[in-house]
Write a protein that holds these residues in place. Sequence first.
Motif, PDB file in Angstrom:
ATOM      1  N   TYR A  57       0.951  -0.921  -0.514  1.00 48.31           N
ATOM      2  CA  TYR A  57      -0.209   0.241  -0.030  1.00 48.31           C
ATOM      3  C   TYR A  57       0.886   1.474  -0.175  1.00 48.31           C
ATOM      4  CZ  TYR A  57      -3.971   3.084   0.877  1.00 48.31           C
ATOM      5  OH  TYR A  57      -4.411   4.387   0.429  1.00 48.31           O
ATOM      6  N   ILE A  58       1.960   0.855   0.942  1.00 50.33           N
ATOM      7  CA  ILE A  58       2.871   2.607   0.853  1.00 50.33           C
ATOM      8  C   ILE A  58       3.149   2.204  -0.398  1.00 50.33           C
ATOM      9  CG2 ILE A  58       4.599   3.375   1.874  1.00 50.33           C
ATOM     10  CD1 ILE A  58       3.443   2.741   4.465  1.00 50.33           C
ATOM     11  N   ILE A  59       4.520   1.117  -1.509  1.00 49.05           N
ATOM     12  CA  ILE A  59       4.989   1.832  -2.294  1.00 49.05           C
ATOM     13  C   ILE A  59       3.742   2.283  -3.286  1.00 49.05           C
ATOM     14  CG2 ILE A  59       5.514   0.369  -4.509  1.00 49.05           C
ATOM     15  CD1 ILE A  59       6.881  -1.555  -1.633  1.00 49.05           C
ATOM     16  N   GLY A  60       2.627   1.930  -3.242  1.00 48.03           N
ATOM     17  CA  GLY A  60       1.598   2.622  -4.499  1.00 48.03           C
ATOM     18  C   GLY A  60       1.549   4.422  -3.976  1.00 48.03           C
ATOM     19  N   ARG A  61       1.252   4.285  -3.518  1.00 46.91           N
ATOM     20  CA  ARG A  61       1.285   5.970  -2.896  1.00 46.91           C
ATOM     21  C   ARG A  61       2.567   6.732  -2.756  1.00 46.91           C
ATOM     22  NH1 ARG A  61      -2.829   7.826  -0.632  1.00 46.91           N
ATOM     23  NH2 ARG A  61      -2.144   9.424   1.037  1.00 46.91           N
ATOM     24  N   GLY A  62       3.773   5.775  -3.347  1.00 50.75           N
ATOM     25  CA  GLY A  62       4.765   6.755  -3.519  1.00 50.75           C
ATOM     26  C   GLY A  62       5.204   6.804  -2.847  1.00 50.75           C
ATOM     27  N   GLY A  63       5.636   5.465  -1.450  1.00 48.40           N
ATOM     28  CA  GLY A  63       6.871   5.601  -0.395  1.00 48.40           C
ATOM     29  C   GLY A  63       6.388   5.581   0.942  1.00 48.40           C
ATOM     30  N   PHE A  64       5.234   6.726   1.115  1.00 51.51           N
ATOM     31  CA  PHE A  64       4.740   7.573   2.103  1.00 51.51           C
ATOM     32  C   PHE A  64       3.185   6.644   2.079  1.00 51.51           C
ATOM     33  CE2 PHE A  64       8.324  10.109   1.079  1.00 51.51           C
ATOM     34  CZ  PHE A  64       8.758  10.292   2.004  1.00 51.51           C
ATOM     35  N   ILE A  65       3.085   6.832   4.375  1.00 49.61           N
ATOM     36  CA  ILE A  65       1.714   6.745   4.235  1.00 49.61           C
ATOM     37  C   ILE A  65       1.947   7.582   5.934  1.00 49.61           C
ATOM     38  CG2 ILE A  65       2.065   4.718   5.638  1.00 49.61           C
ATOM     39  CD1 ILE A  65      -0.647   3.724   5.025  1.00 49.61           C
ATOM     40  N   SER A  66       0.403   8.641   5.540  1.00 51.71           N
ATOM     41  CA  SER A  66      -0.123   8.821   7.342  1.00 51.71           C
ATOM     42  C   SER A  66      -0.709   8.225   7.961  1.00 51.71           C
ATOM     43  CB  SER A  66      -1.459  10.578   6.878  1.00 51.71           C
ATOM     44  OG  SER A  66      -2.341  10.138   6.466  1.00 51.71           O
ATOM     45  N   SER A  67      -0.615   8.119   9.599  1.00 44.84           N
ATOM     46  CA  SER A  67      -1.406   7.382  10.464  1.00 44.84           C
ATOM     47  C   SER A  67      -3.347   7.104  10.204  1.00 44.84           C
ATOM     48  CB  SER A  67      -0.896   7.831  11.257  1.00 44.84           C
ATOM     49  OG  SER A  67      -1.664   8.976  11.511  1.00 44.84           O
ATOM     50  N   ALA A  68      -3.583   8.480   9.273  1.00 40.00           N
ATOM     51  CA  ALA A  68      -4.829   8.214   9.181  1.00 40.00           C
ATOM     52  C   ALA A  68      -5.551   7.702   7.917  1.00 40.00           C
ATOM     53  CB  ALA A  68      -5.384  10.121   9.026  1.00 40.00           C
ATOM     54  N   ASP A  69      -4.705   7.765   6.865  1.00 38.28           N
ATOM     55  CA  ASP A  69      -4.561   6.625   6.099  1.00 38.28           C
ATOM     56  C   ASP A  69      -4.778   5.361   6.325  1.00 38.28           C
ATOM     57  OD1 ASP A  69      -5.203   9.008   4.036  1.00 38.28           O
ATOM     58  OD2 ASP A  69      -3.531   9.043   3.064  1.00 38.28           O
ATOM     59  N   ALA A  70      -3.800   5.358   7.141  1.00 35.29           N
ATOM     60  CA  ALA A  70      -3.340   3.512   7.103  1.00 35.29           C
ATOM     61  C   ALA A  70      -4.838   3.163   8.416  1.00 35.29           C
ATOM     62  CB  ALA A  70      -2.597   2.863   8.251  1.00 35.29           C
ATOM     63  N   LYS A  71      -5.440   4.166   8.923  1.00 32.42           N
ATOM     64  CA  LYS A  71      -6.732   3.974   9.669  1.00 32.42           C
ATOM     65  C   LYS A  71      -7.833   3.564   8.672  1.00 32.42           C
ATOM     66  CE  LYS A  71      -5.255   6.093  13.970  1.00 32.42           C
ATOM     67  NZ  LYS A  71      -5.777   6.640  15.508  1.00 32.42           N
ATOM     68  N   ARG A  72      -7.512   4.380   7.548  1.00 35.95           N
ATOM     69  CA  ARG A  72      -8.404   4.593   7.116  1.00 35.95           C
ATOM     70  C   ARG A  72      -8.919   2.948   5.982  1.00 35.95           C
ATOM     71  NH1 ARG A  72      -8.813   5.468   2.424  1.00 35.95           N
ATOM     72  NH2 ARG A  72      -6.528   6.584   1.925  1.00 35.95           N
ATOM     73  N   VAL A  73      -7.916   2.869   6.531  1.00 36.49           N
ATOM     74  CA  VAL A  73      -7.879   2.012   5.330  1.00 36.49           C
ATOM     75  C   VAL A  73      -7.531   0.308   6.154  1.00 36.49           C
ATOM     76  CG1 VAL A  73      -7.182   2.550   2.762  1.00 36.49           C
ATOM     77  CG2 VAL A  73      -5.268   2.008   3.935  1.00 36.49           C
ATOM     78  N   SER A  74      -7.764   0.595   7.012  1.00 37.40           N
ATOM     79  CA  SER A  74      -7.537  -0.924   8.150  1.00 37.40           C
ATOM     80  C   SER A  74      -6.166  -1.656   8.367  1.00 37.40           C
ATOM     81  CB  SER A  74      -8.704  -1.905   7.953  1.00 37.40           C
ATOM     82  OG  SER A  74     -10.057  -1.137   8.088  1.00 37.40           O
ATOM     83  N   LEU A  75      -5.060  -0.518   7.958  1.00 37.00           N
ATOM     84  CA  LEU A  75      -3.435  -0.800   7.856  1.00 37.00           C
ATOM     85  C   LEU A  75      -2.905  -0.817   8.978  1.00 37.00           C
ATOM     86  CD1 LEU A  75      -3.032  -0.868   4.330  1.00 37.00           C
ATOM     87  CD2 LEU A  75      -3.549  -3.156   5.659  1.00 37.00           C
ATOM     88  N   TYR A  76      -3.757  -0.132  10.273  1.00 34.05           N
ATOM     89  CA  TYR A  76      -2.850   1.051  11.087  1.00 34.05           C
ATOM     90  C   TYR A  76      -2.316   0.251  12.406  1.00 34.05           C
ATOM     91  CZ  TYR A  76      -1.476   4.193  14.640  1.00 34.05           C
ATOM     92  OH  TYR A  76      -1.047   5.414  15.874  1.00 34.05           O
ATOM     93  N   ASN A  77      -2.390  -1.394  12.450  1.00 34.45           N
ATOM     94  CA  ASN A  77      -1.971  -2.324  13.633  1.00 34.45           C
ATOM     95  C   ASN A  77      -0.822  -2.601  12.631  1.00 34.45           C
ATOM     96  OD1 ASN A  77      -3.857  -2.022  15.624  1.00 34.45           O
ATOM     97  ND2 ASN A  77      -4.805  -3.262  15.181  1.00 34.45           N
TER      98      ASN A  77
END
Length: 191
Positions: free
Chosen positions: A6-26
């Motif tokens: 998921y991070i690679i698809g977003r260019g190498g970065f992710i916000s914690s809010a995005d991770a929570k939104r797509v259920s990948l925060y844990n």
Amino acid sequence: MGITDYIIGRGGFISSADAKRVSLYNELLDKTRDGQIVRVRRGIYAINEGLAKQMIDVGTLVPGGVLCLYSAWAHYGLTTQIPRAYYIAVERSRKITLPVFPPIVLSFMSKDVFELGITEARIDGFDVKIYDIEKSVCDAVKYRNKIGIDVSKEILHSYLARNDRDITRLYEYANKMRTGKLIDELIKYMI
């Protein structure tokens, strides 16, 4: 899909809010503890491949920021100087917390100068706000005492040698930034 993909698809970065939104925060937290993912700043995470890229996601690290000065000059091929950091302009009234990595130098500008000449470019897979070439040249003239007169002359000379230059726009920006006479003086000095 895992957090790394998921991070690679977003260019190498992710916000914690995005991770929570797509259920990948844990999974993000687990991989951060294992060292596979790096916390760039509060709420922003990256994989090592993302940190190795030449360009950063300016909009994520400095929301509303615009690539300027050495970063813009290098992008347009106006100088032989290699940027030692990412140079990003923000409006003067903003308060910004910068990450430890990557190195970022902020340039605070008044609202009218900050909004002048903003465009977008796709660099290393990121859609990045950057000043157009004419605004970048005006910045080189404006900051000639900070960057050195030789670098200013190199940038102006490189710009004037280009086929895609727009002298009308250059002087339109220069008049708004109060650098028109300085450009004339530099051109006379170069001859």
